[in-house]
Structures are given as structure tokens and as C-alpha cells.
Scaffold this active site. Structure first.
Site, short mmCIF file in Angstrom:
data_model
loop_
_atom_site.label_atom_id
_atom_site.label_comp_id
_atom_site.label_asym_id
_atom_site.label_seq_id
_atom_site.Cartn_x
_atom_site.Cartn_y
_atom_site.Cartn_z
N SER A 10 -5.05 -18.33 -28.87
CA SER A 10 -4.40 -17.02 -28.96
C SER A 10 -4.43 -16.33 -27.61
CB SER A 10 -5.14 -16.13 -29.96
OG SER A 10 -5.15 -16.74 -31.22
N ARG A 51 -7.30 -20.85 -42.17
CA ARG A 51 -8.04 -19.76 -41.56
C ARG A 51 -8.88 -19.11 -42.65
NH1 ARG A 51 -7.01 -14.31 -40.85
NH2 ARG A 51 -7.76 -13.38 -38.90
N LYS A 54 -5.63 -8.55 -39.08
CA LYS A 54 -6.56 -8.46 -37.95
C LYS A 54 -6.82 -7.01 -37.62
CE LYS A 54 -7.25 -12.16 -34.82
NZ LYS A 54 -7.05 -12.72 -33.52
#
Ligand SMILES: Nc1ncnc2c1ncn2[C@@H]1O[C@H](COP(=O)(O)OP(=O)(O)O)[C@@H](O)[C@H]1O
Ligand SMILES: Cc1ncc(COP(=O)(O)O)c(N)n1
Ligand SMILES: [Mg+2]
Length: 531
Positions: free
Chosen positions: A422, A353, A451
Site C-alpha cells: 500500500s 484480510r 480503515k
């Protein structure tokens, strides 16, 4: 001055014809026609040369290739064990089937085993117009086996070569066509090219792959006016079976696209063969002395050199390590080292990521991490970037709700790759299932600083989604050694594991942290099973 070459039968130019034909087809909504080579050649069961090489070369160059098989050979990397000629009237039948139906731009010939087959071909070329004829006068395979005997020579010289837009003999074939003259130097090759040109073909490419004592692979191109010495470095390789067929098909493919002859030969075909030989020099197919090469430059992708997982197994979600480039930079370690440490510590799947990386850098990182993952039999998924997953041949992607929809990612990635989505809600989980995903990531369970502005759903939200999901679930968001046990001990349906970022990578010792979390999860899942 000779003036051979296939020309159009009437004043209608080829392009005009194609446009009329294709506009008729388009009216019916059938689409546009594509460049098309017809290969008239022998089959090589080992698929390094002959028809098989022609099909692969045309596919690699983006041109359609139809085939008329003149002979079937039992052949491998050792040599040619047997030859079975296809009856001449059946060769004629194949020619008619293709030429009467399809718009062939260029005919390319390889093994023509008898005078009768050459005559049948010549007859077809007078009945059906094509734009160009590429003649590879195949006579002897590199292994030394005869594919077309000397009886063919006079028909080649007198009837086929005068029709050819280009003829592409190797040293031995040029020598045979010219009555057995000796070709040892580049100067000899020039002389032979000129003599061959006088037989009628518009262009001659005399291939020097087998020229003795030459450090370069030198070919001589002669168009009747100028000589061109085409040099490429001589690749040290066992895998050169089928270079001649490939070169001729590549020339035919470029001509079919509309390239001028010199461009097709020098800029495209010669470079393509060199590239494919270089790429394929360390592949191993067969036990003989001359192996095939990889026309599509695909056989070496990491998946073959390492063990690859056959299918997605939901238990792989057990300890899901999600990387973060910022954290690894902060702790001064390369991404690949962090991934290796996580795997050693017990991570069962890795997700790369990186929201900020440049594409090229991301691709390189993906490739090196993939090598580590494959060597340990651990899956590697790419966050968000379907293109990077495809280019690196990673095992799949993980997409968020604002990334590419699972259904589109599935179309792009095909049926084998893994897709995770997700999801926070039952509806999103339902959509992921319909879209063809393999698992869902559910969270954020707890709040997290990886996040921003991501509302948490808590253990209750996790429970709701897990109970309704048709797909396996991995819990994500703020999970670490202090709360992972609680999550797993709930024994939620479909919950297969936890995904973690900071708890592994925002730490000094990735290996130790992963081991710790792995042990904890093992304990929690065994206690939830005994409950
Ligand atoms: N080892 C090599 N490295 C680079 N190019 C090569 C090598 N061997 C052959 N070629 C090239 O491949 C093409 C086919 O040549 P050649 O092998 O002589 O034909 P054939 O396969 O018909 O015997 C030519 O362009 C030649 O220069
Ligand atoms: C059916 C068939 N056609 C052509 C060749 C020549 O290829 P190469 O010279 O590379 O052996 C071959 N070996 N088999
Ligand atoms: Mg060769």
C-alpha cells in the site's frame, strides 16, 4: 555375548574431537558443524529407494547426508531393469574423499553388491573413526530383483554384522542371513532376531513390513537383553517402495543427532515411516505396482492439484476483491462462500484480510479459499501475514506501510510469490519497487469506513503516484459502483484496476454486486482506451 559396533579408535571421545575441530573452524569464522550421515548405497533411478531415499530421509530429519554410490540401478515402479556395479577401487576413492574431509557421525549402508565392496568399506572404517554403523542388509528389492547375491552372505555374517551398531533386515533378508529359516509369525521373528544378534551386531531390528497375514506393521527390536514389539497400523498403500532404506536412514540420522538407539528406532524412525506412508497413500508416481512415497510431506500442496498461475500478470488487478470477516459475519456467510461468489461475479484476484482472526482459524480459512481460487485460476493474496501465506501456499501477500517491509517479505517468500504494497506517495512507491514488490495499492482514493484515520489522497494523489510508479497500480479506498467508472476513465498510466471491500462484501448479494462492478469496469476501461 557378542560386542560388535563401531567404536572410537582412540581415547578421545567423539564429541571432544568435534569440539576441537569445530572450534578451530569457528576461529576462522566458518560456523558450527552439523550432524552428518554417510550413506553407502546404490542409486535408484526412480528415486524411491537407495541413495535417493537416504538423502530425502536425512533432509527430512534435518541431518546432512553425504553419499558413496556402490552401484547404479536402472529402476522404476515396475522393477529393476539393470544394475551397473561401480568398480571397487572407485567406491574406495569415494569413501576416502568423504571420510578424509568431512566429519561423519554415522555410516549407513544399503546395497553392497559384492564382497569386494564390503571389504573396501570395512577397511575405510578402520582408517576413519565414526560413531555408529547402521547396516541395512539389502539383498532383494521389494519387486523381487536381486541386488546382492548369496555370495555376500558369509562376509555380511562374519565381518560386517559384528561391526554394526544396528542391523535392519526385512523378513527375506533375515531368513537368508540365517540360512533360509522360515519366518511366518511374530514369534518366528523374535527367534530370528535373537539368532541375528548372536552374529555380533549390538542391536537388531527385524522389519515385518512383509510379514504375511498381519494387520499391523510389526517390527522386532532386540538389544541383547530385551525384545520390543514395535507396532504401527499397516497403511493400505501402493507407495511403499523404499521404506526399508528410509527407516535405516532415519535411525542413522537420529543417532547422528545424539539420540539413544531405542529412541531413534521406536520414537522417531518407525513413526516417521508410518507418517510418510499415510501422507503419501494417494499420490501417483509411475505406472508400476510399487510407487515411491513423499519423504518431505510436500508433494500434495494445493498447487499441484489445481491449476496454478505461472506468473503475475498485472491485468489480474482489474477487479481486486478484498475480504472483510466482519462484513461476512454480519451477512451470515462463511468466508469461502463469499470468495466463491466474488470469483463467480468476475473478481480477478482475491485478498484475505482479517485483522482479528486467530492464527489457526486464519490458516484454515486461507486453505479453503485457496482451493476455490486455484480451481478458478484466480490468485489469492494474504493481507499482512507472511506466515499464513507461506503455510497455506497462497500466491503472495499484500503489506501496508506499517507491516513487514517488502524487501523482508521477498526474502521470506522467495522469488515466485506476489507481493503488493500500500502506497500513498511517490517515495513509498519507489521503496516498494526497490524492495521487490510486484504491484502497489494506491489510496485511499475516497474516504472509507474499513480503515480508521486513513487520510485520503483523492484522484490527484492517485494520478501523482500512478505517473511516477514503476509498478502496476490498483486504486483502493471507498471505491464502489458509483465512482469506479470515474477512476478508470481517467486512463492513468500504470493503473490496472480497482480494489474493493465494502462494495462487494458489505452487501447482501456478493455475486450480483461483483457482476455489476465488473460490467461497469469493462465499460469504463474500453471508453478510456478509445479516448
Ligand atoms: N504398509 C505399511 N504400513 C506401515 N508401515 C509399514 C508398511 N510397510 C512397511 N512398513 C514399515 O516400514 C519399515 C520397513 O519395513 P519393510 O517394508 O519390511 O522393509 P524393506 O523395505 O526393507 O522390505 C518397517 O518399520 C515396517 O514396519
Ligand atoms: C538401489 C536400491 N537400494 C535398495 C533397494 C531396496 O528397496 P526396497 O526394498 O524398498 O525395494 C532398492 N530397491 N534399490
Ligand atoms: Mg519395503
Amino acid at each position: 555375548m557378542a560386542c560388535g559396533g563401531v567404536i572410537l579408535c582412540n581415547s578421545f571421545s567423539f564429541y571432544q574431537k568435534r569440539m576441537v575441530m569445530s572450534s578451530r573452524m569457528q576461529e576462522k569464522n566458518y560456523g558450527a558443524s552439523v550432524p552428518h550421515v554417510l550413506s553407502v548405497a546404490g542409486s535408484d533411478s526412480g528415486a524411491g529407494a537407495g541413495i535417493q531415499a537416504d538423502l530425502k530421509a536425512c533432509a527430512a530429519r534435518g541431518v546432512y547426508c553425504s553419499t558413496v554410490i556402490t552401484s547404479v540401478t536402472a529402476q522404476n515402479t515396475v522393477g529393476v531393469q539393470a544394475v551397473h556395479a561401480v568398480p571397487e577401487d572407485f567406491v574406495a576413492q569415494q569413501l576416502k574423499s568423504v571420510l578424509s574431509d568431512m566429519q561423519v557421525d554415522v555410516v549407513k549402508t544399503g546395497m553392497l553388491p559384492s564382497v569386494g565392496v564390503v571389504k573396501v568399506l570395512l577397511q575405510s572404517l578402520t582408517e576413519f573413526s565414526v560413531r555408529a554403523l547402521v547396516v541395512d542388509p539389502v539383498m532383494v528389492s521389494t519387486s523381487g530383483d536381486v541386488l546382492a547375491g548369496p555370495s555376500i552372505l558369509s562376509t555380511f555374517r562374519e565381518e560386517l554384522l559384528p561391526m554394526a551398531n544396528i542391523v535392519t533386515p526385512n523378513i527375506k533378508e533375515a531368513s537368508a542371513l540365517l540360512g533360509g529359516i522360515c519366518l511366518k509369525t511374530v514369534a518366528d521373528m523374535r527367534n530370528a532376531a535373537e539368532l541375528l544378534h548372536a552374529l555380533g551386531p549390538r542391536n537388531v531390528l527385524l522389519k515385518g513390513g512383509d510379514l504375511p497375514d498381519s494387520s499391523d506393521a510389526v517390527d522386532i527390536f532386540f538389544n541383547g537383553e530385551h525384545f520390543y514389539e514395535l507396532r504401527s497400523s499397516r497403511i493400505k498403500t501402493r507407495n511403499s517402495h523404499g521404506t526399508g532404506c528410509t527407516l535405516a536412514s532415519c535411525i542413522a540420522a537420529e543417532l547422528a543427532k545424539g539420540s539413544p538407539m531405542l529412541t531413534a528406532v521406536r520414537q522417531v524412525a518407525k513413526r516417521y515411516v508410518e507418517t510418510a506412508l499415510e501422507y503419501s497413500k494417494d499420490i501417483l508416481i509411475g505406472n508400476g505396482i510399487q510407487g515411491p512415497f513423499d519423504h518431505l510431506l510436500r508433494l500434495k500442496s494445493g498447487s499441484h492439484s489445481f491449476h496454478r498461475k505461472d506468473a503475475f500478470n498485472p491485468s489480474d488487478l482489474f477487479l481486486y476483491a478484498v475480504t472483510d470477516s466482519g462484513m461476512n459475519k454480519k451477512w451470515g456467510r462463511p468466508m469461502v462462500d463469499a470468495v466463491a461468489a466474488a470469483i463467480q461475479g468476475g473478481a480477478t484476484v482475491v485478498q484475505l484480510r482479517d485483522k482479528d482472526a486467530e492464527t489457526r482459524e486464519f490458516l484454515e480459512t486461507a486453505k479453503s479459499c485457496l482451493a476455490v481460487c486455484r480451481s478458478h485460476g484466480v490468485l489469492l493474496l494474504i493481507n499482512d501475514r507472511v506466515d499464513v501465506a507461506l503455510a497455506s501456499d497462497a500466491d503472495g501477500v499484500h503489506v501496508g506501510q506499517s507491516d513487514m517491509p517488502a524487501t523482508v517479505a521477498r526474502t521470506l517468500l522467495g522469488p515466485e510469490k506476489i507481493i503488493g504494497v500500500s502506497c500513498k506517495t511517490i517515495e513509498q512507491a519507489q521503496q516498494a519497487w526497490i524492495g521487490g514488490a510486484d504491484y502497489i495499492g494506491c489510496g485511499g482514493v475516497y474516504s472509507t469506513n474499513t480503515k480508521a484515520n486513513n487520510p485520503t489522497i483523492g484522484l490527484d494523489g492517485l494520478k501523482t503516484v500512478c505517473s511516477a510508479s514503476k509498478l502496476p497500480v490498483v486504486a483502493i479506498g471507498g471505491i464502489n459502483a458509483s465512482n469506479a467508472g470515474t477512476v478508470m476513465e481517467m486512463g492513468l498510466p500504470n493503473l490496472k484496476g480497482v480494489a474493493v471491500v465494502s462494495a462487494l462484501f458489505d452487501r447482501e448479494n456478493v455475486l450480483a454486486e461483483t457482476k455489476k462492478l465488473h460490467a461497469l469496469l469493462m465499460e469504463a476501461s474500453s471508453s478510456s482506451k478509445t479516448q
